[in-house]
Scaffold this motif. Structure first.
Motif, PDB file in Angstrom:
ATOM      1  N   THR A 107       0.679  -1.258   0.021  1.00 53.30           N
ATOM      2  CA  THR A 107      -0.035   0.032  -0.069  1.00 53.30           C
ATOM      3  C   THR A 107       1.005   1.146  -0.018  1.00 53.30           C
ATOM      4  O   THR A 107       0.534   2.293  -0.766  1.00 53.30           O
ATOM      5  CB  THR A 107      -0.967   0.188   1.203  1.00 53.30           C
ATOM      6  OG1 THR A 107      -0.405  -0.165   2.388  1.00 53.30           O
ATOM      7  CG2 THR A 107      -1.983  -1.299   1.240  1.00 53.30           C
ATOM      8  N   GLN A 108       2.024   1.223   0.623  1.00 50.61           N
ATOM      9  CA  GLN A 108       2.875   2.502   0.876  1.00 50.61           C
ATOM     10  C   GLN A 108       3.338   2.663  -0.733  1.00 50.61           C
ATOM     11  O   GLN A 108       3.860   3.701  -1.125  1.00 50.61           O
ATOM     12  CB  GLN A 108       3.908   2.223   1.860  1.00 50.61           C
ATOM     13  CG  GLN A 108       3.633   2.425   3.325  1.00 50.61           C
ATOM     14  CD  GLN A 108       3.076   3.841   3.398  1.00 50.61           C
ATOM     15  OE1 GLN A 108       3.904   4.837   3.060  1.00 50.61           O
ATOM     16  NE2 GLN A 108       1.973   3.940   3.725  1.00 50.61           N
ATOM     17  N   ALA A 109       3.655   1.450  -1.603  1.00 55.76           N
ATOM     18  CA  ALA A 109       4.289   1.694  -2.817  1.00 55.76           C
ATOM     19  C   ALA A 109       3.162   2.186  -3.797  1.00 55.76           C
ATOM     20  O   ALA A 109       3.334   2.207  -4.865  1.00 55.76           O
ATOM     21  CB  ALA A 109       4.801   0.173  -3.397  1.00 55.76           C
ATOM     22  N   GLY A 110       1.820   2.191  -3.297  1.00 51.21           N
ATOM     23  CA  GLY A 110       0.722   2.405  -3.989  1.00 51.21           C
ATOM     24  C   GLY A 110       0.233   1.435  -5.199  1.00 51.21           C
ATOM     25  O   GLY A 110      -0.341   1.959  -6.305  1.00 51.21           O
ATOM     26  N   LEU A 111       0.653   0.135  -4.874  1.00 47.61           N
ATOM     27  CA  LEU A 111       0.180  -0.727  -5.769  1.00 47.61           C
ATOM     28  C   LEU A 111      -0.891  -1.727  -5.582  1.00 47.61           C
ATOM     29  O   LEU A 111      -1.157  -1.789  -4.366  1.00 47.61           O
ATOM     30  CB  LEU A 111       1.365  -1.873  -5.928  1.00 47.61           C
ATOM     31  CG  LEU A 111       2.608  -1.208  -6.354  1.00 47.61           C
ATOM     32  CD1 LEU A 111       3.831  -2.314  -6.031  1.00 47.61           C
ATOM     33  CD2 LEU A 111       2.631  -0.982  -7.662  1.00 47.61           C
ATOM     34  N   THR A 112      -1.664  -2.164  -6.543  1.00 48.86           N
ATOM     35  CA  THR A 112      -2.833  -3.285  -6.207  1.00 48.86           C
ATOM     36  C   THR A 112      -2.104  -4.543  -6.403  1.00 48.86           C
ATOM     37  O   THR A 112      -0.981  -4.737  -6.571  1.00 48.86           O
ATOM     38  CB  THR A 112      -3.700  -3.112  -7.301  1.00 48.86           C
ATOM     39  OG1 THR A 112      -3.165  -3.503  -8.625  1.00 48.86           O
ATOM     40  CG2 THR A 112      -4.389  -1.933  -7.552  1.00 48.86           C
ATOM     41  N   GLN A 113      -2.729  -5.384  -5.733  1.00 48.99           N
ATOM     42  CA  GLN A 113      -2.199  -6.942  -5.857  1.00 48.99           C
ATOM     43  C   GLN A 113      -1.774  -7.194  -7.185  1.00 48.99           C
ATOM     44  O   GLN A 113      -0.773  -7.837  -7.744  1.00 48.99           O
ATOM     45  CB  GLN A 113      -3.080  -7.845  -5.298  1.00 48.99           C
ATOM     46  CG  GLN A 113      -3.441  -7.726  -3.765  1.00 48.99           C
ATOM     47  CD  GLN A 113      -4.277  -8.771  -3.388  1.00 48.99           C
ATOM     48  OE1 GLN A 113      -4.979  -9.656  -3.995  1.00 48.99           O
ATOM     49  NE2 GLN A 113      -4.043  -9.091  -1.968  1.00 48.99           N
ATOM     50  N   ALA A 114      -2.544  -6.700  -8.141  1.00 48.79           N
ATOM     51  CA  ALA A 114      -2.483  -7.194  -9.760  1.00 48.79           C
ATOM     52  C   ALA A 114      -1.226  -6.621 -10.172  1.00 48.79           C
ATOM     53  O   ALA A 114      -0.494  -7.210 -10.902  1.00 48.79           O
ATOM     54  CB  ALA A 114      -3.705  -6.740 -10.593  1.00 48.79           C
ATOM     55  N   GLN A 115      -1.057  -5.281  -9.749  1.00 50.08           N
ATOM     56  CA  GLN A 115       0.173  -4.517 -10.202  1.00 50.08           C
ATOM     57  C   GLN A 115       1.377  -5.166  -9.639  1.00 50.08           C
ATOM     58  O   GLN A 115       2.404  -5.264 -10.271  1.00 50.08           O
ATOM     59  CB  GLN A 115       0.175  -2.982  -9.681  1.00 50.08           C
ATOM     60  CG  GLN A 115      -1.098  -2.272 -10.621  1.00 50.08           C
ATOM     61  CD  GLN A 115      -1.272  -0.991 -10.048  1.00 50.08           C
ATOM     62  OE1 GLN A 115      -1.191  -0.775  -8.841  1.00 50.08           O
ATOM     63  NE2 GLN A 115      -1.616   0.144 -10.854  1.00 50.08           N
ATOM     64  N   LEU A 116       1.352  -5.509  -8.358  1.00 51.40           N
ATOM     65  CA  LEU A 116       2.566  -6.029  -7.671  1.00 51.40           C
ATOM     66  C   LEU A 116       2.863  -7.529  -8.351  1.00 51.40           C
ATOM     67  O   LEU A 116       3.894  -7.902  -8.550  1.00 51.40           O
ATOM     68  CB  LEU A 116       2.122  -6.324  -6.159  1.00 51.40           C
ATOM     69  CG  LEU A 116       3.469  -6.960  -5.336  1.00 51.40           C
ATOM     70  CD1 LEU A 116       4.732  -6.152  -5.585  1.00 51.40           C
ATOM     71  CD2 LEU A 116       3.009  -7.043  -3.910  1.00 51.40           C
ATOM     72  N   ALA A 117       1.524  -8.207  -8.773  1.00 51.15           N
ATOM     73  CA  ALA A 117       2.016  -9.422  -9.086  1.00 51.15           C
ATOM     74  C   ALA A 117       2.698  -9.480 -10.554  1.00 51.15           C
ATOM     75  O   ALA A 117       3.708 -10.030 -10.879  1.00 51.15           O
ATOM     76  CB  ALA A 117       0.794 -10.254  -9.524  1.00 51.15           C
ATOM     77  N   GLU A 118       2.358  -8.271 -11.317  1.00 56.91           N
ATOM     78  CA  GLU A 118       3.103  -8.271 -12.609  1.00 56.91           C
ATOM     79  C   GLU A 118       4.543  -7.752 -12.426  1.00 56.91           C
ATOM     80  O   GLU A 118       5.311  -8.284 -12.972  1.00 56.91           O
ATOM     81  CB  GLU A 118       2.406  -6.680 -13.340  1.00 56.91           C
ATOM     82  CG  GLU A 118       2.631  -6.602 -14.745  1.00 56.91           C
ATOM     83  CD  GLU A 118       1.989  -5.629 -15.494  1.00 56.91           C
ATOM     84  OE1 GLU A 118       2.482  -4.820 -16.268  1.00 56.91           O
ATOM     85  OE2 GLU A 118       0.827  -5.589 -15.168  1.00 56.91           O
ATOM     86  N   ARG A 119       4.725  -6.752 -11.368  1.00 55.53           N
ATOM     87  CA  ARG A 119       6.204  -6.498 -11.204  1.00 55.53           C
ATOM     88  C   ARG A 119       6.864  -7.689 -10.653  1.00 55.53           C
ATOM     89  O   ARG A 119       8.006  -7.924 -11.102  1.00 55.53           O
ATOM     90  CB  ARG A 119       6.478  -5.564  -9.871  1.00 55.53           C
ATOM     91  CG  ARG A 119       5.911  -4.090 -10.260  1.00 55.53           C
ATOM     92  CD  ARG A 119       6.172  -3.160  -9.364  1.00 55.53           C
ATOM     93  NE  ARG A 119       5.914  -1.890  -9.787  1.00 55.53           N
ATOM     94  CZ  ARG A 119       6.176  -0.742  -9.018  1.00 55.53           C
ATOM     95  NH1 ARG A 119       6.931  -0.858  -8.080  1.00 55.53           N
ATOM     96  NH2 ARG A 119       5.796   0.381  -9.488  1.00 55.53           N
ATOM     97  N   MET A 120       6.471  -8.712 -10.043  1.00 58.02           N
ATOM     98  CA  MET A 120       7.047 -10.050  -9.550  1.00 58.02           C
ATOM     99  C   MET A 120       6.949 -11.145 -10.618  1.00 58.02           C
ATOM    100  O   MET A 120       7.523 -12.200 -10.480  1.00 58.02           O
ATOM    101  CB  MET A 120       6.287 -10.354  -8.438  1.00 58.02           C
ATOM    102  CG  MET A 120       6.919  -9.374  -6.881  1.00 58.02           C
ATOM    103  SD  MET A 120       5.966 -10.163  -5.455  1.00 58.02           S
ATOM    104  CE  MET A 120       6.745 -11.467  -5.239  1.00 58.02           C
ATOM    105  N   HIS A 121       6.351 -10.884 -11.781  1.00 60.72           N
ATOM    106  CA  HIS A 121       6.264 -11.876 -12.726  1.00 60.72           C
ATOM    107  C   HIS A 121       5.492 -13.072 -11.955  1.00 60.72           C
ATOM    108  O   HIS A 121       5.932 -14.331 -12.308  1.00 60.72           O
ATOM    109  CB  HIS A 121       7.735 -12.262 -13.415  1.00 60.72           C
ATOM    110  CG  HIS A 121       8.238 -11.182 -13.941  1.00 60.72           C
ATOM    111  ND1 HIS A 121       7.692 -10.483 -15.054  1.00 60.72           N
ATOM    112  CD2 HIS A 121       9.295 -10.583 -13.546  1.00 60.72           C
ATOM    113  CE1 HIS A 121       8.560  -9.374 -15.370  1.00 60.72           C
ATOM    114  NE2 HIS A 121       9.589  -9.299 -14.361  1.00 60.72           N
ATOM    115  N   THR A 122       4.332 -12.869 -11.607  1.00 61.61           N
ATOM    116  CA  THR A 122       3.734 -13.952 -10.853  1.00 61.61           C
ATOM    117  C   THR A 122       2.010 -13.656 -10.932  1.00 61.61           C
ATOM    118  O   THR A 122       1.874 -12.775 -11.575  1.00 61.61           O
ATOM    119  CB  THR A 122       4.100 -14.289  -9.460  1.00 61.61           C
ATOM    120  OG1 THR A 122       3.479 -15.428  -8.979  1.00 61.61           O
ATOM    121  CG2 THR A 122       3.624 -12.966  -8.488  1.00 61.61           C
TER     122      THR A 122
END
Length: 92
Positions: free
Chosen positions: A38-53
């Motif tokens: 949340t501090q990074a301002g990311l949704t779960q989907a956005q984070l997943a994309e960054r992590m390639h998962t």
């Protein structure tokens, strides 16, 4: 009855309180994961994309329904712009 009232009532039972306390470190980890995202301002989907998962993997991590490796936790933190460290404390 709200969640705090329910917890307060449940914690009157020493057995319930002891079991809850056993899970405190797991709850703390989950809180930290969600905080970083949340501090990074990311949704779960956005984070997943960054992590390639997949988003479902992020969801499982944040619900405590996974047993992540240290490498996965570091990847999660880095994707959120955080560094991860481990702190050991002696039991009292």
């Amino acid at each position: 009855m709200d969640l705090n009232d329910l917890k307060e009532k449940a914690f009157q039972n020493n057995k319930v309180k002891r079991e809850y306390d056993k899970l405190a470190s797991e709850f703390s980890l989950i809180d930290q994961l969600i905080y970083m995202r949340t501090q990074a301002g990311l949704t779960q989907a956005q984070l997943a994309e960054r992590m390639h998962t997949q988003k479902s993997n992020i969801s499982r991590l944040e619900r405590g329904n996974a047993n992540p490796s240290w490498a996965t936790l570091q990847k999660y933190a880095n994707a959120c712009g955080f560094e991860l460290s481990l702190k050991a404390e002696k039991k009292q």
